[in-house]
Design an enzyme around this catalytic site. Structure first.
Site, PDB file in Angstrom:
ATOM      1  N   GLU A  40       0.867  -1.188   0.000  1.00 10.50           N
ATOM      2  CA  GLU A  40       0.000   0.000   0.000  1.00 10.50           C
ATOM      3  C   GLU A  40       0.887   1.216   0.000  1.00 10.50           C
ATOM      4  OE1 GLU A  40      -3.226   0.370  -0.123  1.00 10.50           O
ATOM      5  OE2 GLU A  40      -3.645  -1.782  -0.178  1.00 10.50           O
ATOM      6  N   CYS A  64      -2.671   8.520   4.436  1.00 14.68           N
ATOM      7  CA  CYS A  64      -2.518   8.331   2.978  1.00 14.68           C
ATOM      8  C   CYS A  64      -3.819   8.648   2.272  1.00 14.68           C
ATOM      9  CB  CYS A  64      -2.016   6.936   2.635  1.00 14.68           C
ATOM     10  SG  CYS A  64      -2.594   5.676   3.735  1.00 14.68           S
TER      11      CYS A  64
END
Ligand SMILES: Cc1cc2nc3c(=O)[nH]c(=O)nc-3n(C[C@H](O)[C@H](O)[C@H](O)COP(=O)(O)OP(=O)(O)OC[C@H]3O[C@@H](n4cnc5c(N)ncnc54)[C@H](O)[C@@H]3O)c2cc1C
Length: 1015
Positions: free
Chosen positions: A768, A802
């Site tokens: 990720e 994020c």
């Protein structure tokens, strides 16, 4: 908003032990029922009032209201009503006839909606007729709004107020307003309230005296009555920090209260959402304790705490010798409270059934009448009834009789535009009647209008039953206790796991119920707040050196490799138990863990709490999904052929976790790898090894409890460049789970792809990486929501998630200086300047230091680049008080951004937002998609076709509509992106675990000499 189905289906999977808990929750009403004598008195008073009202000629507004075309259609067709009210909500943002027509067509062509005859033709209109159709519908909506809103401001409403007084009806003016999101807006509200308090008196003093309206049993009642909303005078009215909220409120309220005292004006504190209730009560008492003024307070009977709240205020009033007026209402936000509580997984604060609210209203009346001061000088509560329900009013009238109190002791208050017949009937009966008169502009007025529309059309509405359905008197005046038959609906939070079934239940896992997200702390609750505060104060971050060497890492992998076989063959349910045991340990020390997160990574209270909840969720969720993967699944039913599929773990897993979710992500990746039978070496972020160590200890403890071999889980706090790099390159590692920056992620993918001769497998990388997430603010966006959504998404945890928003794309067909752009930027800018900068452990803080000096340096370089590229700094350091805390960077918003601006293209991971203009929705979508990152995205719009298009064309991993773009919940919003944002499947989603296993299939020929068992 009430776009919510109250119906739910009981799950068929409810286990027995759960059923018993649920059955226990069906409790008898806590409220007492009425005596026959009292019922008789209520019936008499109610019948009298109803007869007077029904015979009244002068006020037929209630009937007319229902005869209005839009209302008539709404009453007949639920689907039409839902879409129509949604359209009404969006209407004020529609500035041209084309927009009005376009949106109307959109709403009225939604599945299941049939436009009524007449309107269907308008929808098909083209050319000039389109404008005509838009004009007609606009006229109808404005007309409806005028029923409820007396004018745009006090001056505009004055003729109406004068007329009311002449008709024997007093008033309380209420300012309709947008949500107050900034200090500037709070200042503007203060100026408007001051204007009302200073200037209404002049006109009102010229009115003829009216003994009934101006005198109660204790003396003079003020002519001018102004209702205020506490949240409108304090942009950061926030129960998480009650003292500073009250302090900030008082700065603006004090001059209003002083002016009210000078002018003899009553100030009523309205009651808003439940989250504000305790704080509003405290604020009200504080204001009364510190200022002499005629004080009023609205209190809500739909709250389960209603009777206790009433007693609290009465006891305080008597103790302090203060006389206050309480306007007792049922409550305007029932749908919202029910929806919100369910979303949060919290007990619902409002009664589930209407009869309970009505009964609570009557109980609260008793409490207030028992504490009514009987002579001047005595402290207590004077009661004002805020109801249009004749049964509720008659119950209070009976209460007066029982106590030998006169009619002048109480007041009746009703909303402008509703139940006029009742107002006149009550005046004829000798009651003091006051109208609650909202004034304001159309845009803020719409939310109020929608609330009134819902209230009037609700099947639970007494007014609808009384004036539209013409129910008989006995039914209308029935004792609420008789309606309920002692049964209460279950609170949704108690059946949440079965109701939502986010995973199938498994009798062998955890509490045997389906997974349900761990509810976050409710900081409006003083007890929860107090516990959390103590825990944060006491929290100590474990000292951990990032000193494990590549050689030590090598040994760890060797041990992990050597016990892999044993762990692979361990009972999958026992592996799942490791996770549920860990979740239990974390739950038992939730606040303590949050305290560590708060101190180690500078997460503010809510963010730290959310981090811990998410970690618990990963454990509980994966524990429920994993065991079944290891059962063999038969494929097909072929005779003589047994086809099976199952999974096996991959081997040694290396988990490399980030600092921005120092517990949640570390725990999620580790839990996933472990529960699927991999042995794990965890390398936490160098900035946050302390909380990772606690997690490691909990899991180690849980592993010991199930008898797992030593070495299944190992902790490797170390530097990424050296030890981390060695771990990912180790030949024995089968899977690497990484969350972090794109640069490191790509490096890991590259390193893992190298397969030396003696490596026996290809490594899998679950990766990720970052995001450069965009939120589109469309032309029909609700700006109250958009401003708060963009602000939170951009600056919560300093923009270091994020998922954070770092590009905001505002659609304005009028250009970059168009009205929408300016309005949005002005509100967003002021709202952002209102954020409080400070230490993370201080509950007042909204923005705390970024993770470390190196990050601060990077962020500051981006800010400098924006300046040097000539972008406009809408918000920056200059807008905040100077605070000397290391690595604290103020939120920055830049405008004038282009698609090539550095801060628009580069991932920053800090509190920097780039705002860019788009001329239309197509351009906005193109811009939003025009980045290599594909993680999260958001859109604020009230145009149904734009919502549909966004779902199809806004290509990101997680799309959020009409809400912020951060805060994904396990099982509910599985999280993860594609493009340059990652290669993995979604964390917290049903297929995440697949990445940690290899599938195996087997085909057995079960036929022997033409004979097969199944035949
Ligand atoms: C003068 C005045 C001032 C007001 N100020 C405020 C205020 O400050 N804050 C505020 O919140 N409201 C305020 N209101 C709005 C008020 O809450 C609603 O108008 C009121 O609830 C309508 O109640 P009723 O007795 O007229 O009608 P009824 O038809 O008897 O009651 C409707 C009410 O019952 C409750 N209800 C509906 N369905 C259910 C259910 N399934 N289970 C449990 N309860 C249910 C809801 O509260 C709903 O509004 C004010 C109203 C007036 C008249």
């Amino acid at each position: 908003m009430a776009w919510f189905s109250r119906k739910y289906k009981a799950s068929t999977h409810t286990p027995d032990h759960v059923k018993s808990v649920l059955e226990a929750s069906v409790r008898p009403p806590v409220l007492s029922s009425s005596s026959p004598e009292r019922e008789q008195r209520i019936l008499e008073a109610g019948t009298h009032m109803l007869d007077l009202a029904r015979n009244h000629k002068s006020g037929l507004l209630s009937k007319q209201f229902y005869q209005d075309k839009i209302m008539d259609w709404s009453m007949k067709d639920h689907n039409f009503k839902v879409q129509m009210f949604r359209f009404v909500d969006a209407f004020p943002a529609l500035t041209t006839p084309e927009m009005v027509h376009d949106h109307l067509v959109d709403y009225m062509t939604q599945p299941g909606v049939k436009a009524p005859p007449g309107m269907d033709l308008a929808l098909k209109a083209g050319g000039v007729a389109k404008g005509l159709a838009a004009k007609t519908i606009s006229g109808q909506i404005t007309g409806m709004a005028h029923n409820f809103i007396a004018g745009t401001d006090a001056a505009d409403a004055l003729p109406m107020l004068t007329k009311l007084w002449k008709q024997g009806i007093a008033f309380s003016v209420d300012l309709l307003g947008e949500a107050c999101v900034s200090n500037a807006e709070a200042d503007a509200y203060q100026a408007k309230y001051l204007d009302l308090v200073e200037n209404l008196v002049d006109t009102a003093s010229g009115w003829e005296a009216n003994e009934r309206l101006e005198r109660d049993h204790l003396g003079i009642v003020p002519r001018v009555n102004v209702s205020i909303k506490v949240s409108s005078l304090c942009a950061l009215f926030n129960p998480i920090a009650p003292e500073s909220s009250i302090e900030d409120f008082m700065v603006r309220a004090a001059p209003i209260l002083e002016a009210a005292k000078r002018n003899g004006v009553l100030i009523n504190f309205d009651m808003e959402h439940f989250a504000f209730k305790d704080l509003t009560l405290d604020t009200f008492m504080h204001a009364c304790d510190t200022h002499e003024f005629e004080a009023g307070l609205a209190m809500q009977a739909y709250l389960k705490s209603g009777v206790d709240d009433a007693k609290l205020i009465c006891e305080w009033a008597q103790r302090t010798g203060r006389v206050v007026t309480v306007r007792l209402v049922k409550g305007a936000y029932w749908d919202f409270e029910t929806i919100h509580a369910e979303q949060e997984g919290w007990p619902c604060p409002v009664w589930n059934e209407k009869w309970q609210t009505d009964q609570c209203f009557e109980e609260m009346v008793k409490v207030f009448l028992d504490h009514c001061p009987t002579k001047a000088g005595e402290g207590g509560v004077k009661l004002a009834l805020g109801s249009h329900n004749v049964r509720s009013i008659a119950a209070a009238l009976a209460g007066l009789k029982e106590r030998g109190l006169g009619m002048e002791t109480i007041e009746l208050q009703m909303l402008h535009g509703m139940a006029d017949q009742l107002k006149y009937a009550a005046a004829e009966m000798g009651l003091r009647v006051r109208e609650y008169v909202p004034v304001g502009e159309m845009i803020p007025g719409m939310a109020y209008l929608v609330r009134r529309l819902l209230e009037n059309t609700s099947n639970e509405s007494w007014l609808k039953a009384g004036f539209l359905d013409n129910a008989d008197t006995a039914t209308l005046l029935m004792d609420p206790a008789n309606k309920g038959a002692g049964i209460d609906k279950q609170d949704l939070y108690m059946i949440a796991p079965e109701r939502h079934e986010l995973t199938p239940p498994d009798e062998m896992v955890g509490n045997a119920r389906p997974f349900y997200t761990e509810p976050m702390r409710d900081f409006a609750d003083a007890h929860q707040r107090g516990m959390f505060e103590q825990a944060v104060k006491a929290a100590v971050v474990p000292e951990v050196e990032n000193d494990r060497t590549p050689e030590q890492a090598n040994e760890m992998v060797a041990r992990a490799h050597s016990v892999f076989g044993a762990w692979r063959d361990f009972d999958p349910y026992e592996r799942a138990r490791v996770l549920t045991l860990t979740a239990g340990m974390m739950r038992a020390q939730r606040d303590e863990l949050a305290g560590v997160v708060c101190k180690e990574s500078s997460k503010t209270w809510r963010e730290a709490d959310a981090d811990v909840c998410e970690a618990i969720d990963f454990c509980e969720y994966y524990a429920r999904l994993a065991p079944k993967m290891f059962n063999s699944h038969r494929l097909g039913r072929f005779i003589g052929e047994l086809d099976e599929l199952w999974y096996q773990p991959k081997g040694v897993a290396v988990v490399i976790s980030p600092w921005n979710f120092p517990l949640a992500i570390c725990c999620g990746m580790t839990a996933a790898a472990l529960v699927t039978g991999n042995t794990v070496v965890v390398k936490p972020a160098e900035q946050t090894p302390g909380i990772a160590k606690i997690m490691f200890e909990f899991m180690t403890n849980a592993l010991a409890q199930v008898g797992a071999p030593d070495g299944v889980l190992q902790f490797c706090p170390s530097l990424g460049e050296t030890t981390g790099a060695a771990l990912v390159r180790d030949l024995r590692v089968g899977v690497i789970a990484f969350t972090g920056s794109k640069a490191v992620g790509l490096d890991i993918i590259e390193a893992a792809a190298v397969t030396p001769e003696d490596q026996l497998h290809v490594k899998r990388v679950v990766c990720e990486m970052g995001g450069k997430n965009a939120i589109i603010v469309d032309t029909s966006a609700d700006l109250d929501e958009a401003v708060l959504g963009v602000r939170y998404s951009s600056f919560a945890f300093q923009g270091q998630k994020c998922s954070a928003c770092s590009r905001c794309i505002v659609v304005d067909p009028e250009g970059p200086n168009g009205q929408r752009m300016r309005l949005f930027l002005e509100r967003l800018g002021e709202a952002t300047k209102t954020l409080v900068l400070g230490r993370a452990d201080d509950p007042n803080s909204d923005v705390s230091p970024v993770i470390d000096g190196e990050a601060a340096g990077n962020i500051n370089r981006f800010i400098e680049s924006a300046r040097s590229e000539g972008l406009t700094e809408l918000v920056g350091t200059k807008d905040f008080p100077e605070i000397t805390i290391d690595d604290l960077i103020a939120p920055h918003i830049f405008t004038g951004v282009t698609e090539t601006s550095t801060i628009y293209t580069q991932e920053i991971f800090g509190p920097v937002l780039a705002v860019i203009h788009a001329k239309d929705f197509d351009e906005a979508l193109r811009m939003a998609n025009g980045h290599t990152y594909k993680l999260t995205g958001g859109i604020f719009t009230r145009k149904p076709t734009h919502i549909d298009r966004a779902k199809r064309e806004f290509r990101v991993g997680n799309l959020y509509i009409n809400r912020g773009c951060t805060g994904a919940l396990v099982g509910r919003q599985p999280f993860g992106g594609f493009g340059m944002s990652g290669v993995g499947s979604k964390a917290g989603g049903p297929d995440y675990l697949m990445q940690f296993v290899d599938p195996r299939a087997c085909c057995e020929n079960t036929m022997r000499r033409g004979f097969a068992p199944e035949l």
